[in-house]
Design a protein around this motif. Structure first.
Motif, PDB file in Angstrom:
ATOM      1  N   PRO A 197       3.972  -6.477 -46.473  1.00 25.40           N
ATOM      2  CA  PRO A 197       4.484  -6.050 -47.779  1.00 25.40           C
ATOM      3  C   PRO A 197       5.653  -6.933 -48.212  1.00 25.40           C
ATOM      4  N   ILE A 235       9.281  -3.193 -51.294  1.00 29.23           N
ATOM      5  CA  ILE A 235       8.624  -1.937 -51.647  1.00 29.23           C
ATOM      6  C   ILE A 235       9.711  -0.861 -51.824  1.00 29.23           C
ATOM      7  N   VAL A 261      12.052  -1.080 -31.352  1.00 32.44           N
ATOM      8  CA  VAL A 261      11.240  -0.213 -32.213  1.00 32.44           C
ATOM      9  C   VAL A 261      10.136  -1.036 -32.902  1.00 32.44           C
ATOM     10  N   SER A 287      12.973  11.422 -36.621  1.00 38.25           N
ATOM     11  CA  SER A 287      14.204  12.148 -36.972  1.00 38.25           C
ATOM     12  C   SER A 287      14.015  13.161 -38.096  1.00 38.25           C
ATOM     13  N   ASP A 290       9.257   8.746 -30.430  1.00 40.75           N
ATOM     14  CA  ASP A 290      10.042   7.528 -30.625  1.00 40.75           C
ATOM     15  C   ASP A 290       9.220   6.379 -30.041  1.00 40.75           C
ATOM     16  N   ALA A 314       5.924   2.325 -37.940  1.00 39.18           N
ATOM     17  CA  ALA A 314       7.321   2.722 -37.694  1.00 39.18           C
ATOM     18  C   ALA A 314       8.219   1.494 -37.666  1.00 39.18           C
ATOM     19  N   GLY A 315       9.329   1.568 -38.381  1.00 43.01           N
ATOM     20  CA  GLY A 315      10.214   0.412 -38.406  1.00 43.01           C
ATOM     21  C   GLY A 315      11.612   0.782 -38.853  1.00 43.01           C
ATOM     22  N   ILE A 316      12.574  -0.022 -38.410  1.00 43.80           N
ATOM     23  CA  ILE A 316      13.978   0.185 -38.787  1.00 43.80           C
ATOM     24  C   ILE A 316      14.611  -1.164 -39.118  1.00 43.80           C
ATOM     25  N   ILE A 355       6.136   4.132 -46.656  1.00 51.39           N
ATOM     26  CA  ILE A 355       4.828   3.481 -46.563  1.00 51.39           C
ATOM     27  C   ILE A 355       3.899   4.249 -45.617  1.00 51.39           C
ATOM     28  N   GLY A 378       5.422   6.631 -37.774  1.00 54.36           N
ATOM     29  CA  GLY A 378       6.375   6.696 -38.888  1.00 54.36           C
ATOM     30  C   GLY A 378       5.688   7.142 -40.166  1.00 54.36           C
ATOM     31  N   SER A 428       5.904  -7.924 -42.527  1.00 52.45           N
ATOM     32  CA  SER A 428       6.726  -8.008 -43.743  1.00 52.45           C
ATOM     33  C   SER A 428       6.698  -9.434 -44.265  1.00 52.45           C
TER      34      SER A 428
HETATM   35  P1  NAP Z   1      11.274   4.130 -44.176  1.00 51.38           P
HETATM   36  O1  NAP Z   1      11.068   4.766 -45.505  1.00 51.38           O
HETATM   37  O2  NAP Z   1      12.654   3.866 -43.688  1.00 51.38           O
HETATM   38  O3  NAP Z   1      10.467   5.002 -43.080  1.00 51.38           O
HETATM   39  C1  NAP Z   1      10.510   4.623 -41.734  1.00 51.38           C
HETATM   40  C2  NAP Z   1       9.543   5.455 -40.942  1.00 51.38           C
HETATM   41  O4  NAP Z   1       9.569   5.034 -39.570  1.00 51.38           O
HETATM   42  C3  NAP Z   1       9.893   6.939 -40.940  1.00 51.38           C
HETATM   43  O5  NAP Z   1       8.708   7.691 -40.906  1.00 51.38           O
HETATM   44  C4  NAP Z   1      10.680   7.101 -39.636  1.00 51.38           C
HETATM   45  O6  NAP Z   1      10.604   8.435 -39.099  1.00 51.38           O
HETATM   46  C5  NAP Z   1       9.896   6.147 -38.745  1.00 51.38           C
HETATM   47  N1  NAP Z   1      10.657   5.678 -37.593  1.00 51.38           N
HETATM   48  C6  NAP Z   1      11.864   5.078 -37.577  1.00 51.38           C
HETATM   49  N2  NAP Z   1      12.242   4.801 -36.315  1.00 51.38           N
HETATM   50  C7  NAP Z   1      11.232   5.238 -35.516  1.00 51.38           C
HETATM   51  C8  NAP Z   1      11.015   5.254 -34.111  1.00 51.38           C
HETATM   52  N3  NAP Z   1      11.923   4.762 -33.263  1.00 51.38           N
HETATM   53  N4  NAP Z   1       9.864   5.785 -33.655  1.00 51.38           N
HETATM   54  C9  NAP Z   1       8.955   6.299 -34.500  1.00 51.38           C
HETATM   55  N5  NAP Z   1       9.093   6.326 -35.835  1.00 51.38           N
HETATM   56  C10 NAP Z   1      10.229   5.800 -36.329  1.00 51.38           C
HETATM   57  O7  NAP Z   1      10.541   2.709 -44.086  1.00 51.38           O
HETATM   58  P2  NAP Z   1       9.411   2.048 -45.018  1.00 51.38           P
HETATM   59  O8  NAP Z   1      10.108   1.253 -46.054  1.00 51.38           O
HETATM   60  O9  NAP Z   1       8.384   3.039 -45.385  1.00 51.38           O
HETATM   61  O10 NAP Z   1       8.819   0.993 -43.984  1.00 51.38           O
HETATM   62  C11 NAP Z   1       7.651   1.247 -43.221  1.00 51.38           C
HETATM   63  C12 NAP Z   1       7.248  -0.040 -42.536  1.00 51.38           C
HETATM   64  O11 NAP Z   1       7.025  -1.046 -43.521  1.00 51.38           O
HETATM   65  C13 NAP Z   1       8.319  -0.590 -41.595  1.00 51.38           C
HETATM   66  O12 NAP Z   1       7.708  -1.177 -40.468  1.00 51.38           O
HETATM   67  C14 NAP Z   1       8.991  -1.653 -42.449  1.00 51.38           C
HETATM   68  O13 NAP Z   1       9.587  -2.633 -41.656  1.00 51.38           O
HETATM   69  C15 NAP Z   1       7.800  -2.175 -43.226  1.00 51.38           C
HETATM   70  N6  NAP Z   1       8.163  -2.861 -44.475  1.00 51.38           N
HETATM   71  C16 NAP Z   1       8.875  -2.221 -45.455  1.00 51.38           C
HETATM   72  C17 NAP Z   1       9.179  -2.918 -46.616  1.00 51.38           C
HETATM   73  C18 NAP Z   1       9.970  -2.303 -47.746  1.00 51.38           C
HETATM   74  O14 NAP Z   1      10.340  -3.036 -48.673  1.00 51.38           O
HETATM   75  N7  NAP Z   1      10.220  -1.016 -47.741  1.00 51.38           N
HETATM   76  C19 NAP Z   1       8.762  -4.242 -46.774  1.00 51.38           C
HETATM   77  C20 NAP Z   1       8.047  -4.838 -45.752  1.00 51.38           C
HETATM   78  C21 NAP Z   1       7.732  -4.139 -44.603  1.00 51.38           C
HETATM   79  P3  NAP Z   1      11.673   9.583 -39.567  1.00 51.38           P
HETATM   80  O15 NAP Z   1      11.319   9.923 -41.004  1.00 51.38           O
HETATM   81  O16 NAP Z   1      11.394  10.723 -38.649  1.00 51.38           O
HETATM   82  O17 NAP Z   1      13.023   9.010 -39.434  1.00 51.38           O
END
Ligand code: NAP
Length: 245
Positions: A183, A186, A111, A38, A63, A89-91, A17, A12, A140
């Protein structure tokens, strides 16, 4: 700067991040492989940015929830100097638990937890054989404290912490460290659509008074991936502005 050729794999890595982690690790001297699912244009932009700055990177569509595809992909790395895996990678598929659909629970676990497990297992085989490596799981704050509306996501993120501690114990004898980064809130696509009043209330609950940035998280990942962190394993490094200790 790392001196020998070393690969860092960031799942991801096309935005948010993961993008910041890929960029930071490239600056640290790692050759980057980033995955996306995607958004090929996002992934291509990250690769171009790293290359423009003098680094080396490539993007792979993968994926992480597709186990056979993950196994096939890791076969291509078996003779490569894979040194770092960032399981990023996360959703989310939020909803109050009494109304949460089975498929939404399963998809997030597939995922965020099972995908991370498959990547960790396959990377560990390569790293153990090479007698060294760094695995960093992006958990998280909500995996530590719980969060209404996110039973699926929290279960996955708490599971990642347990898996991190177990993997650290299993892989220590091979000089492979396994840590988690937790985190707080974020600024990324994942949090962009939260209503303004909720964001404001959240920011007030953070001692540092603001949401974090992807770069804040990437700095922690960069440290855990470095030679300086060789004696740090099984830990959860919180990057949350002091919100939860
Ligand atoms: P994001 O902006 O939504 O980006 C998600 C990333 O994961 C993208 O690169 C996406 O690829 C990829 N992804 C989604 N589904 C996937 C799959 N099935 N296989 C491979 N890649 C996949 O998320 P983010 O906020 O940067 O979060 C990144 C990580 O940090 C996640 O694990 C999230 O849970 C964790 N986190 C985030 C926060 C926050 O506040 N943002 C806080 C704590 C933890 P595409 O671009 O191709 O769709």
């Amino acid at each position: 700067m790392e001196t020998t050729r070393r690969i860092a794999l960031v799942t991801g890595g096309s935005r948010g991040i993961g993008k910041a982690c890929a960029e930071a690790l490239a600056r640290d001297g790692f050759e980057i492989i980033l995955t996306y699912v995607s958004k090929p244009e996002g992934a291509a932009e990250v690769v171009a940015g790293i290359e423009a700055a003098g680094g080396k990177a490539r993007a792979v569509k993968l994926d992480v929830g597709d186990r056979p595809a993950v196994a096939e992909f890791f076969k291509t790395l078996k003779d490569e100097p894979l040194h770092v895996l960032v399981n990023n990678a996360g959703i989310t598929k939020d909803g109050l638990l009494i109304r949460m659909k089975d498929e939404d629970f399963d998809h997030v676990l597939d995922v965020n937890l099972k995908g991370a497990f498959t990547c960790l297992r396959e990377a560990a085989k390569i790293m153990a054989k090479r007698r060294g490596g760094r695995i960093i799981n992006i958990s998280s704050i909500v995996g530590q404290m719980g969060n209404p509306g996110q039973a699926n996501y929290v279960a996955a993120k708490a599971g990642l912490i347990g898996m991190t501690k177990t993997a650290a114990r299993e892989l220590g004898s091979r000089a492979v460290t396994v840590n988690a980064v937790a985190p707080g809130f974020i600024e990324t696509d994942m949090t962009r659509d939260l209503p303004a009043d909720i964001k404001e209330a959240m920011a007030k609950s953070i001692p540092l008074g603001r949401f974090g940035s992807s770069v804040d998280v990437a700095a922690a990942v960069s440290f855990l991936a470095s030679d300086a962190a060789a004696y740090v394993t099984g830990q959860v490094l919180a990057v949350n502005g002091g919100m939860y200790m």
